[in-house]
Design a protein around this motif. Structure first.
Motif, short mmCIF file in Angstrom:
data_model
loop_
_atom_site.label_atom_id
_atom_site.label_comp_id
_atom_site.label_asym_id
_atom_site.label_seq_id
_atom_site.Cartn_x
_atom_site.Cartn_y
_atom_site.Cartn_z
N ARG A 61 0.87 -1.32 0.11
CA ARG A 61 -0.08 0.06 0.10
C ARG A 61 0.89 1.18 0.02
NH1 ARG A 61 -4.86 0.01 4.02
NH2 ARG A 61 -5.30 1.83 2.86
N VAL A 62 2.15 0.98 0.50
CA VAL A 62 2.78 2.16 0.79
C VAL A 62 3.62 2.68 -0.60
CG1 VAL A 62 4.96 3.28 1.78
CG2 VAL A 62 3.28 2.01 3.15
N HIS A 63 3.89 1.68 -1.14
CA HIS A 63 4.60 1.42 -2.59
C HIS A 63 3.60 2.14 -3.51
CE1 HIS A 63 7.37 -1.98 -1.54
NE2 HIS A 63 7.78 -0.89 -0.83
N ASP A 64 2.18 1.65 -3.39
CA ASP A 64 1.16 2.16 -4.58
C ASP A 64 1.05 3.43 -4.16
OD1 ASP A 64 -0.79 1.52 -6.43
OD2 ASP A 64 -2.46 1.58 -4.83
N ALA A 65 1.05 4.17 -3.10
CA ALA A 65 0.76 5.54 -2.63
C ALA A 65 2.06 6.33 -3.08
CB ALA A 65 0.66 5.61 -1.21
N MET A 66 3.30 5.73 -3.02
CA MET A 66 4.35 6.52 -3.50
C MET A 66 4.40 6.64 -5.29
SD MET A 66 7.27 4.52 -1.37
CE MET A 66 8.63 4.67 -2.63
N ARG A 67 4.00 5.57 -5.77
CA ARG A 67 4.00 5.57 -7.27
C ARG A 67 2.72 6.27 -7.71
NH1 ARG A 67 6.90 1.61 -9.74
NH2 ARG A 67 5.55 1.70 -11.62
N TYR A 68 1.47 6.53 -6.93
CA TYR A 68 0.47 7.34 -7.32
C TYR A 68 0.96 8.51 -7.26
CZ TYR A 68 -3.91 9.80 -7.05
OH TYR A 68 -5.18 10.68 -7.22
N ALA A 69 1.52 9.08 -6.17
CA ALA A 69 1.87 10.63 -6.08
C ALA A 69 3.10 10.76 -7.01
CB ALA A 69 2.60 10.77 -4.54
N ILE A 70 4.00 10.18 -7.45
CA ILE A 70 5.14 10.52 -8.25
C ILE A 70 4.61 10.39 -9.96
CG2 ILE A 70 6.25 8.15 -8.78
CD1 ILE A 70 8.36 11.21 -7.86
N ALA A 80 1.48 11.04 -11.03
CA ALA A 80 0.12 11.57 -11.06
C ALA A 80 0.16 12.80 -12.01
CB ALA A 80 -0.27 12.42 -9.65
N GLY A 81 1.39 13.14 -12.86
CA GLY A 81 1.49 14.02 -13.84
C GLY A 81 1.94 15.25 -13.33
N GLY A 82 2.53 16.00 -14.26
CA GLY A 82 3.19 17.36 -14.15
C GLY A 82 4.05 17.58 -15.27
N LYS A 83 4.62 18.90 -15.20
CA LYS A 83 5.49 19.31 -16.33
C LYS A 83 6.97 18.67 -16.14
CE LYS A 83 4.71 23.23 -14.70
NZ LYS A 83 3.87 23.23 -13.58
N ARG A 84 7.34 18.11 -15.02
CA ARG A 84 8.61 17.84 -15.00
C ARG A 84 9.67 18.66 -15.20
NH1 ARG A 84 6.81 13.59 -12.14
NH2 ARG A 84 6.69 11.55 -13.23
N LEU A 85 9.38 20.08 -14.86
CA LEU A 85 10.39 21.06 -15.20
C LEU A 85 11.70 20.95 -14.49
CD1 LEU A 85 10.97 23.73 -16.48
CD2 LEU A 85 9.80 24.85 -14.54
N ARG A 86 11.69 20.60 -13.11
CA ARG A 86 12.99 20.42 -12.35
C ARG A 86 13.85 19.38 -13.23
NH1 ARG A 86 8.84 21.73 -10.15
NH2 ARG A 86 8.85 23.59 -8.55
N PRO A 87 13.24 18.10 -13.53
CA PRO A 87 14.20 17.14 -14.27
C PRO A 87 14.58 17.83 -15.56
CG PRO A 87 12.37 16.04 -13.26
CD PRO A 87 12.21 17.28 -13.16
N PHE A 88 14.06 18.47 -16.37
CA PHE A 88 14.19 19.14 -17.72
C PHE A 88 15.42 19.98 -17.31
CE2 PHE A 88 14.15 23.11 -20.19
CZ PHE A 88 14.26 22.60 -21.45
N LEU A 89 15.58 20.93 -16.23
CA LEU A 89 16.55 21.57 -15.96
C LEU A 89 17.65 20.82 -15.60
CD1 LEU A 89 14.61 24.51 -13.83
CD2 LEU A 89 15.60 24.59 -16.13
N VAL A 90 17.58 19.89 -14.80
CA VAL A 90 18.62 18.88 -14.32
C VAL A 90 19.41 18.32 -15.63
CG1 VAL A 90 19.40 16.84 -13.10
CG2 VAL A 90 17.95 18.41 -12.25
#
Length: 108
Positions: A38-47, A49-59
């Motif tokens: 359940r913890v692994h599922d919650a971690m994966r759900y949060a990560i 969930a979508g988003g721009k991923r701007l920080r990884p782009f900059l890195v």
């Protein structure tokens, strides 16, 4: 085209950063199973969930400027995104706790 400028290259680069980062996160995050499923599922759900991923782009693009091995850079990009996601979840939890204690609002 926004304001007469062509941002196709930027959009493609950002999409590539999303694909690379998501693939690395997929590789690194545990699959839900066993006692901690359940913890692994919650971690994966949060990560994921979508988003721009701007920080990884900059890195990834900053690392490329300095000749950093892309395999190392993508791992750092994934770590930065994981920390960012943690901060969002943690801040949301603090906000929810404050609402519950101050105003008796429950989200359970």
């Amino acid at each position: 085209m926004a304001g007469g400028k062509d941002f196709t290259g930027l959009e493609e680069a950002m999409a590539a950063a999303v694909r690379q980062t998501d693939a690395e996160l997929e590789r690194l995050l545990p699959r839900p199973k066993g006692l901690h499923g359940r913890v692994h599922d919650a971690m994966r759900y949060a990560i994921f969930a979508g988003g721009k991923r701007l920080r990884p782009f900059l890195v990834l693009n900053s690392a490329a400027l300095f000749g950093v091995d892309p395999a190392h850079a993508v791992r750092v990009a994934a770590a930065v995104e994981a920390i960012h996601t943690y901060s969002l979840v943690h801040r949301s939890e603090e906000h929810t706790s404050e609402l519950q204690s101050r105003f008796g609002i429950s989200y359970a």
